[in-house]
Scaffold this motif. Structure first.
Motif, mmCIF file in Angstrom:
data_model
loop_
_atom_site.group_PDB
_atom_site.id
_atom_site.type_symbol
_atom_site.label_atom_id
_atom_site.label_comp_id
_atom_site.label_asym_id
_atom_site.label_seq_id
_atom_site.Cartn_x
_atom_site.Cartn_y
_atom_site.Cartn_z
ATOM 1 N N GLU B 2 0.860 -1.176 0.000
ATOM 2 C CA GLU B 2 0.000 0.000 0.000
ATOM 3 C C GLU B 2 0.894 1.223 0.000
ATOM 4 O OE1 GLU B 2 -3.832 1.000 2.692
ATOM 5 O OE2 GLU B 2 -1.922 1.171 3.708
ATOM 6 N N ASN B 3 0.394 2.322 -0.536
ATOM 7 C CA ASN B 3 1.181 3.550 -0.472
ATOM 8 C C ASN B 3 1.248 4.049 0.955
ATOM 9 O OD1 ASN B 3 1.316 3.398 -3.206
ATOM 10 N ND2 ASN B 3 -0.154 5.047 -3.586
ATOM 11 N N ARG B 4 2.370 4.663 1.274
ATOM 12 C CA ARG B 4 2.439 5.402 2.529
ATOM 13 C C ARG B 4 1.982 6.810 2.221
ATOM 14 N NH1 ARG B 4 7.543 6.330 6.716
ATOM 15 N NH2 ARG B 4 6.311 7.458 8.251
ATOM 16 N N ARG B 154 15.454 5.685 2.915
ATOM 17 C CA ARG B 154 15.385 4.712 1.823
ATOM 18 C C ARG B 154 14.264 5.068 0.850
ATOM 19 N NH1 ARG B 154 20.302 2.942 2.589
ATOM 20 N NH2 ARG B 154 20.618 2.180 4.711
ATOM 21 N N ASN B 174 10.115 3.624 -2.059
ATOM 22 C CA ASN B 174 11.050 2.997 -1.112
ATOM 23 C C ASN B 174 12.009 2.120 -1.910
ATOM 24 O OD1 ASN B 174 12.042 0.751 0.668
ATOM 25 N ND2 ASN B 174 10.991 1.961 2.215
ATOM 26 N N VAL B 175 13.299 2.380 -1.751
ATOM 27 C CA VAL B 175 14.268 1.714 -2.624
ATOM 28 C C VAL B 175 14.488 0.253 -2.256
ATOM 29 C CG1 VAL B 175 15.444 3.916 -2.996
ATOM 30 C CG2 VAL B 175 16.364 2.307 -1.316
ATOM 31 N N ARG B 176 13.933 -0.195 -1.142
ATOM 32 C CA ARG B 176 14.075 -1.610 -0.778
ATOM 33 C C ARG B 176 12.803 -2.395 -1.030
ATOM 34 N NH1 ARG B 176 17.587 -1.270 4.861
ATOM 35 N NH2 ARG B 176 19.592 -1.081 3.822
ATOM 36 N N THR B 177 11.649 -1.788 -0.702
ATOM 37 C CA THR B 177 10.414 -2.552 -0.829
ATOM 38 C C THR B 177 9.622 -2.223 -2.090
ATOM 39 O OG1 THR B 177 9.093 -0.898 0.337
ATOM 40 C CG2 THR B 177 10.183 -2.575 1.677
ATOM 41 N N GLU B 179 7.551 0.156 -2.242
ATOM 42 C CA GLU B 179 6.291 0.807 -1.881
ATOM 43 C C GLU B 179 6.400 2.299 -2.168
ATOM 44 O OE1 GLU B 179 6.741 -0.833 2.005
ATOM 45 O OE2 GLU B 179 4.793 -1.820 1.941
#
Lengths: 535, 555
Positions: B2-4, B154, B174-177, B179
């Motif tokens: 989901e978006n933050r 991130r 987000n560069v890891r997930t 999202e």
């Protein structure tokens, strides 16, 4: 992920590294990932068990205690009653079939460094938000701790006369002394959490009122009711439900269990009930269970303890009927259990038609499981056919303000799983309180780890696992802790059995050799040798 | 997934020098402000000054140097292409900035007379002030966090949101997930650094750049897409420093007596290091590798040099020289031109801002290397971080909350879906980046000519299509790299168009055209700006210099 050996740049001294993960977190180019040890991957709260075990092996006990404390403040409890999924996945099993005694090592740290391991968190800036938690078992306690650490004002309502849930009121004191639970409760109180006892849902408190008066509500009331066999005679007066028996004993009630007892059930709760009956004075205690001896859900060590105390186990029997003959005698009619699980692996015991065995005793204890008590829950928050009571990812119910956690959501599970639920609910509630969306960023460590890597066991030598010393049988009673902690030498030797499986590694090849990863490593285990192309 | 979703008063994109100073200043002025920082890495050390800087490049110290002297001196250093008001403001506030940092524990060494240690790195005036603080970034990021900024680590900014012509926030990833983060804001300060991963370094390591390789011109492209003007993109920064390592050391060594030599042993620099003309010319005309000689210096001076170089800014130098068996007492240090970069702090490239850090888009401010406060360096980043904060704090008071436009967010989602769509995609994103940057070297870098610059423009279309359609995106990391390479390609296109527009040569090898070899002040003593046209195309135009102290307001 790229092969581990490919990096000529980031070198990790595996003897020093204790996988704290700070390098992975601080790298400004997102270059590093953690190769996560199987024990840590299996832990419901993913605590750095490899880390504290390695620190014990290195003789750095205080650092080990601090490392545990980063993940939870309840090591004294978990070190005694955890179901240790970490040990089930320990790579050591593949060397000598005996996993590292991670639970015992956790307990060792809790016993020898309790002031570190169970230290309250530093006071956070007050958020001005207030959360009500109903239920002070492991899920509620963990949520209370986490939310309080984030600066929220927390009150925990507990139906019983003292907090702790199953930890304090059901689990036998000879497994988990009351003092351990009280110590944890006091710690949380020092953080500002308020406990109000004698407040039961549906009696003194109700959900609607809590919703009105608090910014958020967490219901963590557990599975406090016994699951029923559903056979005739089960509700004859004098047939105990295991959970009720254990509760009575913890309350200090006098229980005249008689000279002989039959316990029905094959799990840890049944074993606990059987051992309790021995300690209540029963001379003959038998345990009947559906499963074969070596398929019983109870831990092998606990089954050994039962046998050691003279409890007889009659396996592969299922109860059909309970009869009362006279004042102090019950008879259970049993049939052979042919099969416990069906083709799909679901619990569906198949009993023979005819009664193959009759056993008699002065008391019967049924300890086959637990179920949730939805007394006091509004209809829309109760379990209904096929619908869980909450979003499994966020633990939010249909009422946005109301969250749930622990056995009430999952069914009866372990203490550590309940604590993991409490943590998850706390994350959701914290976000909810600040008007944030709940579903993002729920992956452990934002996914910056992998579990897909080989573990080099070629140098491992078989070494026997440490055995926790225990009270001699004749000294055991209802209140004295049976298990004792390891000594320092034994703890260090046991920790040395750890194969040190996990480690951080360069994965993305984005190194700028700026060096904060080195600066931040608390043990100088990381060295940036510079990318080969640049050197 | 989901978006933050966040709503804030001021959104800062980039948690480096300018970003952290801006956050701290905002919350100093009004602790009740809501401030969010989007940071691509991890804010504690991120950005160009991970281990500090050995000097604050520009400080006008009372009774010693003046902002007026700086304006004159820097105008010369910029070949005349400089707006006076921002430069003046920066120098005017620079001493207060030093005192503020000192108050935070940043160490500025003093000489025997108790004065700050200054050096001349400008045509006139000793503005460079020694600072020995490897923990500089840790100090300023802690301040921002302590004051209550919400740091979203991130997370790479992808697109500014716009509401009826004014900025409304931004979308990041987000560069890891993978999202998405959507942040609505009444004002945005872009502080995302320059374009450091531009030309390919001679080592071939994509991340072996002189300046922080996390800076991929993200702010240039986001600002462009939102309608902000950029300037000076024809100015290619290229310095001559340690060969292969690309770490700076000249100003530390030369002012203490080190000599720069060419292969014929001509001395190109000694005692003064403000003029790189001879050095750059020699390096590019076959008289390199240039060498820096320290072996004649007294031992205590060499030790002093080592103690600075091996602790502050790029302490990796110690192990580099050790690995190459270079002992300053016996061996020379090889020097080589670095790759080219586009940078508002080191050079002249960036979002156009006035002395109030305002861009031409209402609600959009810029500070640090992403903006053009010509050759402002770290002082510019810190001072303009504060100026942007002051202006943004004032701006948001009267602003209603912006409205969210789901279409703008959907556009980003569609790009992500397009790139992650499974199909027979064979191109490795690292290979694509290598090729893009090699061709930047081939076609964009001086000596320039129209033929080469137009070849780049043809290639840029190929690359844009390949990024969307051919790059294999097997992970979130690959996806984020695809966005970074997109920004590199876009910045190269801005640079090519600006270079084509400026039909002259100026600033030595920063913009040298063989087809227009002479400097032409009559026609080109002005800015060349780049801006988005109505259909998203790149347009270029001239803009007059502002040579007076008082600015006429928003550009």
């Amino acid at each position: 992920m790229k092969s581990v050996g490919a990096s000529a740049n980031i070198f990790i001294n595996r003897d020093k590294c204790y996988t704290c993960g700070i390098c992975v977190d601080r790298c400004i180019m997102d270059n590093l990932r953690m190769y996560l040890s199987p024990c840590r991957a299996a832990c419901p709260i993913h605590m750095n068990c490899q880390g504290y075990v390695r620190l014990i092996a290195q003789g750095k006990e205080e650092e080990a205690a601090k490392e545990i404390r980063k993940y939870l403040p309840f090591a004294g409890i978990i070190g005694r009653v955890c179901t240790h999924p970490c040990e089930e996945k320990c790579e050591r099993r593949k060397v000598d079939d005996q996993p590292v005694h991670i639970r015992a090592l956790k307990r060792y740290l809790a016993d020898t460094h309790s002031e570190i391991v169970q230290e309250p968190s530093p006071a956070a800036k007050e958020s001005g938000k207030r959360v009500a938690i109903v239920g002070s078992g492991p899920a509620g306690l963990m949520a209370a701790y986490e939310l309080s650490a984030k600066g929220h004002a927390v009150t925990v309502y507990e139906a019983a006369s003292e907090p702790g849930g199953m930890l304090q009121r059901v689990i036998p004191a000879f497994r988990l002394p009351s003092s351990e639970v009280v110590y944890s409760i006091r710690m949380i109180e020092r953080m500002g959490v308020v406990f109000q006892t004698g407040r039961a849902l549906g009696r003194e408190i109700d959900v609607e009122k809590l919703e009105r008066e608090w910014n958020s509500v967490l219901l963590a009331t557990g599975c406090g009711l016994a699951a029923n066999l559903g056979i005739p005679g089960e509700d004859i007066k004098g047939v105990y439900q295991g959970i009720d028996l254990l509760r009575m004993v913890r309350e200090g009630q006098t229980v005249d269990i008689g000279r002989s007892v039959i316990v029905v059930g094959g799990g840890n709760a049944a074993i606990d009930a059987a051992l309790t009956c021995r300690k209540l004075g029963a001379e003959e205690v038998s345990l009947v269970c559906l499963e074969e001896r070596n398929q019983m859900p109870a831990f092998p060590a606990e089954i050994e303890e039962a046998l050691e105390e003279g409890i007889k186990i009659q396996d592969c029997w299922g109860p059909k009927r309970i009869l009362k003959n006279g004042d102090r005698e019950f008879t259970i009619e049993l049939s052979r259990c042919q099969r416990v699980f069906d083709e799909n692996g679901l619990f569906c015991p198949q009993l023979e038609d005819n009664c193959g065995l009759s056993v008699s005793a002065e008391s019967v204890v049924v300890a086959i499981g637990q179920r949730p008590d939805f007394f006091g829950y509004p209809t829309d928050l109760r379990l209904s056919k096929g619908n869980g009571i909450a979003d499994p990812l966020t633990l939010q119910t249909k009422r946005p303000k109301v969250f749930v956690a622990g056995d009430i959501v999952t069914g009866p599970r372990s203490v550590i799983e309940a604590m993991a639920q409490g943590q998850k609910a706390a994350v959701s509630i914290d976000r909810y309180l600040f008007g944030e969306t709940l579903r993002w960023g729920r992956a452990f460590w934002q996914g910056s780890y992998t579990t897909d890597f080989p573990v080099d066991k070629s140098d491992a030598i078989s070494r026997p696992r440490a055995i926790l010393p225990r009270l001699p049988i004749q000294e055991r009673n209802l209140y004295r802790e049976v298990e004792k902690t390891l000594g320092r030498k034994a703890a260090q030797e046991e920790a040395e059995r750890c194969l040190n499986c996990g480690f951080p590694a360069e994965v993305n090849q984005t190194c700028w050799y700026c060096l904060p990863c080195e600066v931040e490593c608390p043990v100088d285990a990381l060295e940036v040798r510079m990318p080969y192309l640049v050197r | 997934m989901e978006n933050r979703f966040l709503e804030t008063d001021v959104l800062i994109i980039g948690g480096g020098s300018a970003g952290c100073m801006a956050a701290n200043r905002l919350l100093e002025l009004d602790p009740s402000l809501k401030v969010v920082i989007l940071e691509k890495g991890d804010i504690k050390y991120s950005g160009s000054i991970a281990r500090g800087m050995d000097a604050l490049n520009i400080v006008a110290i009372p009774n010693f140097t003046t902002p007026e002297l700086f304006v004159d001196s820097n105008t010369r250093a910029c070949g005349g292409i400089m707006d006076v008001p921002p430069a003046y403001q920066m120098a005017h506030r620079s001493f207060d900035l030093l005192k503020k940092l000192e108050g935070w524990g940043v160490h500025f060494p003093l000489d025997e007379k108790g004065n700050y240690r200054t050096l001349q790195v400008h045509p006139a005036g000793k503005f460079l002030t020694a600072m020995e603080e490897p923990d500089l970034k840790v100090i300023i990021s802690s301040k921002a966090i302590e004051r209550g900024a919400l740091v979203v680590n991130r997370t790479m900014g992808l697109k500014l949101l716009v509401d009826d012509g004014r900025v409304a926030g931004a979308v990041g990833i987000n560069v890891r997930t993978g999202e998405m983060v959507v942040c609505l804001a009444k004002a945005v300060i872009i502080a995302s650094g320059g374009q450091a991963r531009f030309g390919l370094p001679n080592s071939g390591h994509l991340y072996g750049t002189f300046d922080f390789p996390g800076n991929t011109g993200d702010g240039f492209v986001m600002g462009f897409e939102a309608g902000a003007s950029l300037t000076g993109l024809e100015y290619h920064l290229r310095v001559t420093i340690v060969k292969d390592l690309s770490c700076p050391l000249l100003s530390i060594c030369v002012v203490r007596g080190a000599k720069m030599l060419d292969i014929l042993d001509n001395v190109l620099m000694e005692w003064e290091c403000w003029d790189y003309t001879k050095a750059n010319h020699a390096a590019l005309t076959g008289l390199g590798p240039l060498r820096l000689r320290l072996s004649h210096l007294p031992t205590n001076i060499i030790e002093e040099i080592e103690s600075i170089l091996f602790t502050t800014e790029r302490p990796v130098q110690e192990r580099f020289f050790k690995n190459r068996k270079i002992d300053f007492r016996k061996h020379d240090i090889e020097l080589w031109p670095t790759e080219v970069q586009l940078c508002g702090g080191h050079g002249l490239s960036g979002l156009v801002v006035n002395e109030k850090a305002e861009t031409n888009v209402p609600g959009l401010f810029a500070a640090g290397d992403v903006s053009c406060v010509a050759r402002g360096y770290l002082t510019g980043a810190f001072v303009f971080g504060e100026i942007a904060a002051e202006q943004a704090a004032h701006f948001v008071v009267s602003q209603p909350a912006p409205k969210i436009d789901p279409k703008q967010i959907a556009e980003v989602q569609q790009t992500i879906e397009k790139r992650t769509a499974s199909a027979d995609k064979r191109v490795d994103v690292r290979d694509l980046e290598y090729k893009v940057r090699r061709l930047i070297n081939d076609y964009l870098v001086s000596p320039k000519n129209a033929y080469k610059l137009n070849r780049w423009l043809e290639w840029s279309e190929v690359f844009e299509r390949e990024i969307d359609e051919d790059v294999a995106v097997g992970s979130v990391h690959d996806l984020v790299k695809s966005f970074e390479v997109w920004n590199i390609v876009k910045c190269a296109t801005f640079s090519a168009r600006a270079s084509l527009e400026r039909k002259e040569s100026r600033w030595g090898n920063a913009h040298q055209r063989t087809d227009y070899p002479k400097q032409d002040d009559q026609n080109w003593l002005c800015h060349v700006d780049v801006r988005r046209g109505r259909d998203g195309e790149v347009t270029v135009c001239k803009r007059p210099l502002i040579r007076n102290l008082t600015s006429g307001g928003v550009l």
